[in-house]
Design a protein around this motif. Structure first.
Motif, short mmCIF file in Angstrom:
data_model
loop_
_atom_site.label_atom_id
_atom_site.label_comp_id
_atom_site.label_asym_id
_atom_site.label_seq_id
_atom_site.Cartn_x
_atom_site.Cartn_y
_atom_site.Cartn_z
N UNK A 21 9.87 9.08 33.58
CA UNK A 21 10.78 10.25 32.35
C UNK A 21 12.35 10.13 31.52
N UNK A 22 12.91 9.38 30.69
CA UNK A 22 14.04 10.24 30.60
C UNK A 22 15.32 10.91 30.96
N UNK A 23 16.15 10.60 30.22
CA UNK A 23 17.30 11.41 30.25
C UNK A 23 16.99 12.69 29.43
N UNK A 24 16.61 12.28 27.93
CA UNK A 24 16.40 13.33 27.15
C UNK A 24 14.77 14.27 26.95
N UNK A 25 14.37 13.59 28.22
CA UNK A 25 12.68 14.34 27.88
C UNK A 25 13.30 14.80 29.10
N UNK A 26 14.14 14.96 29.93
CA UNK A 26 14.47 15.97 31.15
C UNK A 26 15.42 16.88 30.55
N UNK A 27 15.94 16.66 29.28
CA UNK A 27 17.08 18.13 28.83
C UNK A 27 15.68 18.99 28.13
N UNK A 28 14.41 18.17 27.41
CA UNK A 28 13.47 19.19 26.98
C UNK A 28 13.20 20.26 28.26
N UNK A 29 13.11 19.70 29.02
CA UNK A 29 11.89 20.35 30.25
C UNK A 29 13.17 21.25 30.74
N UNK A 30 14.58 21.23 30.82
CA UNK A 30 15.04 21.98 31.54
C UNK A 30 16.53 22.62 31.02
N UNK A 31 15.73 22.42 29.47
CA UNK A 31 16.87 22.89 28.58
C UNK A 31 18.30 23.49 28.46
N UNK A 32 19.03 22.21 28.66
CA UNK A 32 19.95 22.09 28.85
C UNK A 32 20.02 20.38 27.96
N UNK A 33 21.74 19.57 27.76
CA UNK A 33 21.40 18.66 26.76
C UNK A 33 21.52 18.36 27.52
N UNK A 34 21.43 16.46 27.07
CA UNK A 34 21.50 15.28 27.99
C UNK A 34 22.36 14.46 28.16
N UNK A 35 23.38 15.25 28.33
CA UNK A 35 24.86 14.48 29.00
C UNK A 35 24.17 15.46 30.53
N UNK A 36 24.67 16.59 31.05
CA UNK A 36 24.23 17.61 31.59
C UNK A 36 22.80 17.03 32.20
N UNK A 37 21.79 16.92 32.02
CA UNK A 37 20.60 16.32 32.10
C UNK A 37 20.52 15.18 33.03
N UNK A 38 21.53 13.94 32.52
CA UNK A 38 21.91 12.89 32.92
C UNK A 38 22.37 13.19 34.02
N UNK A 39 23.48 14.22 34.19
CA UNK A 39 24.32 14.04 35.15
C UNK A 39 23.39 14.57 36.71
N UNK A 40 21.88 15.45 36.66
CA UNK A 40 21.49 16.14 37.59
C UNK A 40 21.27 14.67 37.82
N UNK A 41 20.12 14.04 37.21
CA UNK A 41 19.13 12.77 37.46
C UNK A 41 19.92 12.07 38.33
N UNK A 42 21.21 11.07 37.42
CA UNK A 42 22.09 10.52 38.59
C UNK A 42 22.39 11.33 39.65
N UNK A 43 22.38 12.15 40.63
CA UNK A 43 22.37 12.74 41.35
C UNK A 43 21.57 12.47 42.17
N UNK A 44 20.18 12.70 41.40
CA UNK A 44 19.14 12.55 42.32
C UNK A 44 18.97 11.10 42.82
N UNK A 45 19.03 10.47 42.03
CA UNK A 45 19.09 8.42 41.89
C UNK A 45 19.73 8.63 43.10
#
Length: 596
Positions: A534-558
């Motif tokens: 998935x991308x940060x944009x797809x995760x943002x839709x799933x998590x009901x948040x904006x893409x920037x915050x989604x990318x921050x969480x994904x990078x934390x998981x990385x």
């Protein structure tokens, strides 16, 4: 493999305890270990197990206990039938009793040579190997025959250590300890001598004489004897004021080369490019004109990827480049908590022969002394399972000739001057080679399709393959296809990927529980997706948040190595991927949350 008898009898494989059920099994293991490779007759084993009233099936039961030990300990040791009994060959295993005797012998030699700092360090280290009453989980029959001599050995080592500390001028610090020891062991005259000496050197002559009077009374009441010549001599010297004072010369640090690396793996497989990179980086050889070599290298990757194995193999290959020693510590305790840097530095400084008298009480003081001691030496430091950068900074040497290897699940790349070695899954060929090293090449060659399936089902994760190899090695009658079939159902795969102290699920859980609640929730949502990426944009839709915050969480998981940065798409967006075994584990966690 590690064996402990100076306390409860234990067998440990790495940080995990080997499960040994029952007093009789612990007794069998202890009796064989204490024989130092010599044959222990069935009669002697019987007396250790049942005393003078053995059962009629004595020999059969002894055979059963030996068979259980062989199964539980694997091929790390060899227990052989040799008339009239059995013998245990520990091979390369570490035994606390053997190490204790070595340290005690070296400490006494140093004491006789008046190398008091070295003696104190060695004897302190010897005593730290004790974890309670020896053989405390064995039968009373074995304990009655063995424990008294070990307790006497402990007391003699303790008295020698106190003698070294007295010679170093630590009388003030010793008085509370000696007071407790005299109360616990009122008939040991040498402890009385040492307490009287410490009191006299602290200008407490009256208290020293009171200790003597009390000893006279106890010896007369309990044994009907008078004090021995050493005690009488010290008493006479105190009365005359002629007891020698402690040395006043400054304590010198003795330069010895610590060798703290755990044993090297005999079945290390693959990773040749990363191993060559790590050795080349840290060997201290001249660098090409177009690059600068790092003094500090971090090996990073997901749980179970083989970071520690690579670091230790490189460290052993590098030993010849670091003649002043190698320091090692695992920075994470077995319960997952981080070790205190001050405690680690105390161990390092003791290994570098810093005497207790010179040990600073504060973290800052220990950091300064540590860096001063190693500043002009060639020392290799291995810091395994680092938790975070704050824990590390106090442990990094500053000497120009020192090098450091760190393993951790996060990249830790904000440390100054750090090189990074990232580990991914093994290749198919490396996975097959590791499996062959663990179970034997003949078994792999006999079932090539099943071996390839095992590598695929383990997702080429070294920990998972080691678990499969250990299970197959302990069950030589199993075909590889049987274990492959058992791994097929996803809902049971993590149950199958555990053996002894090795457990894929437990290793993943330690990283998962360290995440923030938001990151854990995000990971659970990603695991429930039907698509592997998935991308940060797809995760943002799933998590009901904006893409920037989604990318921050994904990078934390990385950074936690629970999510992989898979690729960059044509639209310049990153694509993220869950490792299949991580996905299985996190789906379990999601199911538990939903069921709660």
């Amino acid at each position: 493999m590690e064996f402990r008898v100076l306390g409860p009898v234990e067998a440990r494989r790495g940080d995990a305890r080997v499960p040994l059920a029952g007093t009789k099994i612990h007794t069998m293991l202890a009796a064989l270990l204490l024989a130092r490779g010599q044959v222990v007759s069935n009669e002697r084993l019987s007396r250790s197990l049942w005393g003078w009233e053995p059962p009629a099936t004595m020999n059969a039961q002894i055979y059963t206990y030996v068979s259980r030990l062989r199964k539980q300990l694997g091929d790390t040791v060899a227990i052989s039938r040799r008339q009239p009994g059995y013998a245990l060959d520990p091979r390369d295993s570490w035994i606390d009793a053997v190490e204790y005797e070595r340290l005690d012998r070296l400490g006494r030699q140093a004491l006789a040579a008046r190398q008091y700092a070295r003696a104190g360090t060695l004897l302190h280290s010897a005593l730290e190997l004790w974890h309670g009453v020896p053989l405390s989980n064995t039968t009373a029959f074995l304990a009655e025959s063995e424990v008294p001599q070990w307790e006497e050995a402990w007391a003699a080592t303790l008295e020698s250590r106190i003698e070294a500390d007295l010679a170093l001028g630590l009388q003030q610090e010793l008085i509370p300890e000696l007071t407790r020891l005299v109360a616990a062991h009122p008939l040991r005259e040498r402890l009385r001598v040492q307490l009287m000496t410490a009191l006299f050197r602290c200008s407490r002559q009256a208290d020293a004489l009171a200790v003597y009077r009390d000893c006279v009374q106890v010896l007369r009441d309990e044994l009907g004897v008078e004090p021995g010549p050493e005690l009488r001599e010290v008493h006479h010297r105190i009365l005359a004021g002629s007891l020698p004072e402690a040395p006043t010369a400054p304590v010198e640090l003795i330069r010895t080369a610590p060798a703290m690396l755990p044993a090297d793996s005999t079945d290390f497989t693959g990773r040749q490019a990363q191993l060559a990179e790590l050795v080349d980086e840290l060997a201290g050889l001249p660098a090409p004109h177009d690059r600068i070599r790092h003094h500090l290298v971090v090996v990073t990757g997901m749980p179970g990827i083989g970071k520690s194995a690579l670091a230790l193999r490189a460290a052993h290959l590098l030993r010849g480049h670091f003649p002043d020693g190698q320091l090692y510590t695992d920075l994470t305790r077995p319960d997952g908590t981080a070790k205190d840097p001050a405690e680690v530095l105390q161990v390092f400084l003791r290994a570098l022969d810093v005497p207790p008298a010179a040990m600073p009480p504060t973290l800052d003081g220990r950091v300064q002394l540590y860096r001063r001691v190693v500043n002009d030496r060639r020392v290799l430091v291995v810091l395994d399972n680092a938790v975070d950068e704050a824990q590390l900074r106090s442990l990094l040497p500053s000497g120009a000739n020192c090098r450091t290897i760190i393993t951790g699940r996060t990249p830790l790349n904000s440390l100054e001057g750090v090189g990074l070695v990232r580990l991914g899954p093994l290749t198919d060929a490396e996975g097959l080679a590791l499996l062959a090293a663990l179970v034997g090449p003949d078994r792999v060659a006999a079932e090539p399709e099943a071996a390839a399936a095992l590598v695929e089902l383990c997702e080429r994760l070294p920990l998972a393959l080691r678990i499969c190899g250990a299970r197959l090695a302990s069950r030589p009658q199993w075909p590889l296809a049987l274990l492959s079939t058992r791994l097929q159902p996803e809902q049971h795969r993590l149950d199958e990927l555990r053996h002894g102290g090795l457990d894929v699920r437990a290793r993943l859980r330690s990283s998962y529980t360290a995440l923030r609640p938001t990151a854990r929730a995000t990971l659970r949502q990603l695991a429930l997706l039907g698509q592997p990426r998935c991308t940060a944009a797809q995760a943002a839709l799933l998590l009901h948040t904006d893409e920037r915050r989604s990318e921050e969480v994904l990078e934390e998981l990385v950074d936690a190595r629970l999510l992989d940065l898979d690729s960059i798409r044509d639209d310049h967006r990153f694509s993220y991927r869950l490792h299949p075994l991580v996905r299985l584990f996190v789906r379990e966690q999601a199911a538990e949350v939903l069921a709660a």
